[in-house]
Design a protein around this motif. Structure first.
Motif, PDB file in Angstrom:
ATOM      1  N   LEU A  13      29.263  31.073  39.026  1.00 21.02           N
ATOM      2  CA  LEU A  13      30.541  30.822  38.365  1.00 21.02           C
ATOM      3  C   LEU A  13      31.724  31.003  39.314  1.00 21.02           C
ATOM      4  O   LEU A  13      32.865  30.699  38.947  1.00 21.02           O
ATOM      5  CB  LEU A  13      30.722  31.763  37.175  1.00 21.02           C
ATOM      6  CG  LEU A  13      29.753  31.616  35.999  1.00 21.02           C
ATOM      7  CD1 LEU A  13      30.202  32.505  34.845  1.00 21.02           C
ATOM      8  CD2 LEU A  13      29.645  30.182  35.522  1.00 21.02           C
ATOM      9  N   ASN A  14      31.461  31.483  40.497  1.00 17.72           N
ATOM     10  CA  ASN A  14      32.523  31.826  41.442  1.00 17.72           C
ATOM     11  C   ASN A  14      33.057  30.581  42.148  1.00 17.72           C
ATOM     12  O   ASN A  14      32.527  30.134  43.165  1.00 17.72           O
ATOM     13  CB  ASN A  14      32.002  32.838  42.464  1.00 17.72           C
ATOM     14  CG  ASN A  14      33.114  33.429  43.304  1.00 17.72           C
ATOM     15  OD1 ASN A  14      34.221  32.902  43.372  1.00 17.72           O
ATOM     16  ND2 ASN A  14      32.824  34.551  43.948  1.00 17.72           N
ATOM     17  N   ILE A  15      34.129  30.020  41.599  1.00 20.98           N
ATOM     18  CA  ILE A  15      34.718  28.811  42.183  1.00 20.98           C
ATOM     19  C   ILE A  15      35.560  29.125  43.411  1.00 20.98           C
ATOM     20  O   ILE A  15      35.901  28.223  44.180  1.00 20.98           O
ATOM     21  CB  ILE A  15      35.576  28.042  41.155  1.00 20.98           C
ATOM     22  CG1 ILE A  15      36.652  28.949  40.569  1.00 20.98           C
ATOM     23  CG2 ILE A  15      34.698  27.451  40.066  1.00 20.98           C
ATOM     24  CD1 ILE A  15      37.643  28.236  39.675  1.00 20.98           C
ATOM     25  N   PHE A  16      35.908  30.396  43.599  1.00 20.07           N
ATOM     26  CA  PHE A  16      36.691  30.771  44.774  1.00 20.07           C
ATOM     27  C   PHE A  16      35.804  30.822  46.021  1.00 20.07           C
ATOM     28  O   PHE A  16      36.246  30.509  47.126  1.00 20.07           O
ATOM     29  CB  PHE A  16      37.365  32.123  44.548  1.00 20.07           C
ATOM     30  CG  PHE A  16      38.290  32.130  43.372  1.00 20.07           C
ATOM     31  CD1 PHE A  16      39.544  31.531  43.456  1.00 20.07           C
ATOM     32  CD2 PHE A  16      37.908  32.711  42.165  1.00 20.07           C
ATOM     33  CE1 PHE A  16      40.400  31.522  42.373  1.00 20.07           C
ATOM     34  CE2 PHE A  16      38.762  32.703  41.076  1.00 20.07           C
ATOM     35  CZ  PHE A  16      40.013  32.102  41.171  1.00 20.07           C
ATOM     36  N   LYS A  17      34.561  31.173  45.807  1.00 20.69           N
ATOM     37  CA  LYS A  17      33.611  31.196  46.914  1.00 20.69           C
ATOM     38  C   LYS A  17      33.106  29.799  47.237  1.00 20.69           C
ATOM     39  O   LYS A  17      32.902  29.446  48.407  1.00 20.69           O
ATOM     40  CB  LYS A  17      32.434  32.110  46.571  1.00 20.69           C
ATOM     41  CG  LYS A  17      31.393  32.229  47.683  1.00 20.69           C
ATOM     42  CD  LYS A  17      30.268  33.152  47.274  1.00 20.69           C
ATOM     43  CE  LYS A  17      29.220  33.257  48.383  1.00 20.69           C
ATOM     44  NZ  LYS A  17      28.087  34.155  47.993  1.00 20.69           N
ATOM     45  N   ASP A  18      32.909  28.973  46.188  1.00 24.89           N
ATOM     46  CA  ASP A  18      32.367  27.630  46.394  1.00 24.89           C
ATOM     47  C   ASP A  18      32.861  26.729  45.270  1.00 24.89           C
ATOM     48  O   ASP A  18      32.514  26.940  44.101  1.00 24.89           O
ATOM     49  CB  ASP A  18      30.834  27.671  46.406  1.00 24.89           C
ATOM     50  CG  ASP A  18      30.209  26.349  46.835  1.00 24.89           C
ATOM     51  OD1 ASP A  18      30.932  25.333  46.889  1.00 24.89           O
ATOM     52  OD2 ASP A  18      28.991  26.330  47.090  1.00 24.89           O
TER      53      ASP A  18
END
Length: 362
Positions: free
Chosen positions: A38-43
């Motif tokens: 769910l981490n859109i900041f990482k990917d």
């Protein structure tokens, strides 16, 4: 089969363990995978999984507003019917029977668009349809994205952990995914865009479609019943979006063999027919696994199938041009004529003039 095995993004804990059996991750592993995906900041390639759960979070305030500010018995009844029956039936019609299995065809794109947007849009078609093909091919075996033998959380978090499309497909595999999705009307990425966004669906068109859909339905609900009913129905949609994530765990016996003789005729997997999903959404799951391309899965007289009634009605008015119905094949294959009851009392045989028993051969 290589495509089916490779089309989904394998989780960090893998589909199989060293012995070739289903890898059963711990709750810690499942939640770690979930939040990573769910981490859109990482990917930014996590955008579709993030969006799927972000929509649920966006609907939560409407539920709280209804419960604590606009609550009424009338609103509760309407919300119950909308979430359980309307949303449930639409999910069966659109995502299950049309997007995945192509069990019927629309006369034109107008009727497809109408059916697609009959309710609030919450589940991205890509997440559901492609992974559901894998579910049928590998049902209850390693690689099944919501294998009930993995446990409740394995299924509940599957849309983020197991269902997203593999981000490293070759162009040939990507084109096969396009083939699986093109009839749904979803605007698809080019291969270059797929490499950038990690999805088949184009993010701009997907997000815009949700915004327009939600704005339309909030306006309709508000005009029909005011802010209270609008909050009730939006909250109910969010409630359904959470509840539907539990279905395949329940629909496959919670990882146990709960099939019943004479009720669940499909013996190739652990799917079962359940009364509640059948009545409210037309989802007779064991029947569906027998004939996945059938527009009807409620074959027996008591098996109410609201999704089939919609499809049949749309065919009647000319909106659906063609459908598959496997009811006759089901009766031919699985419902045999009941054996005659043999009598223990002697009967008179007109041929020989003697008394014989029913078990004797004349």
């Amino acid at each position: 089969m290589a495509f089916i095995h490779d089309v989904l993004q394998e989780p960090s804990y893998g589909w199989k363990n060293a012995d070739g059996q289903l890898s059963k991750p711990t709750p810690k592993q499942l939640f770690s995978e979930f939040f990573t995906r769910l981490n859109i900041f990482k990917d930014k390639k996590n955008w579709l999984s993030f969006m799927s759960w972000a929509m649920v979070l966006c609907l939560a305030p409407f539920l709280f507003l209804f419960l604590f500010k606009y609550f009424s018995i009338k609103g509760l009844i309407i919300a119950f019917v909308y979430s359980m029956m309307v949303m449930g039936t639409h999910g069966t019609i659109w995502y299950h029977r049309y997007c995945t299995h192509g069990a019927f065809k629309f006369r034109n794109n107008f009727w497809r668009f109408v059916t697609q947007n009959l309710t609030l849009k919450i589940i991205p078609e890509e997440i559901y349809a492609i992974s559901h093909h894998v579910h049928h091919a590998l049902s209850d075996t390693p690689g099944d994205p919501y294998n009930a033998q993995g446990g409740f959380l394995y299924c509940f978090l599957a849309d983020a952990n197991h269902q997203p499309v593999n981000r490293n497909l070759e162009e040939k595999g990507f084109n096969r995914c396009i083939t699986l999705m093109k009839h749904t009307g979803v605007t698809c990425n080019t291969y270059a865009q797929y490499k950038k966004w990690g999805s088949i669906a184009n993010p701009f068109h997907m997000i815009l479609g949700v915004i327009v859909n939600w704005a339309f339905w909030f306006t309709v609900f508000y005009l029909l019943g005011g802010i209270g009913i609008a909050c009730a129905l939006f909250g109910a949609a969010g409630f359904w979006a959470v509840g539907v994530r539990t279905f395949n765990y329940e629909g496959h016996g919670k990882g146990e063999d709960k099939r019943r003789e004479g009720v669940d005729h499909n013996r190739k997997d652990m799917s079962i027919n359940q009364l509640w999903p059948g009545i409210v959404a037309g989802e007779w799951h064991n029947n569906h696994h027998l004939y996945p391309k059938s527009a009807r899965s409620g074959f027996k007289p008591h098996q109410v199938d609201s999704a089939w009634y919609y499809i049949k009605f749309m065919h009647f008015i000319g909106a659906v041009s063609h459908y598959h119905d496997s009811k006759k094949q089901f009766y031919k294959d699985y419902i045999k004529a009941a054996p005659a009851v043999l009598s223990a009392e002697p009967v008179f045989c007109p041929t020989t003039g003697k008394q014989i028993f029913a078990t004797e051969v004349i």
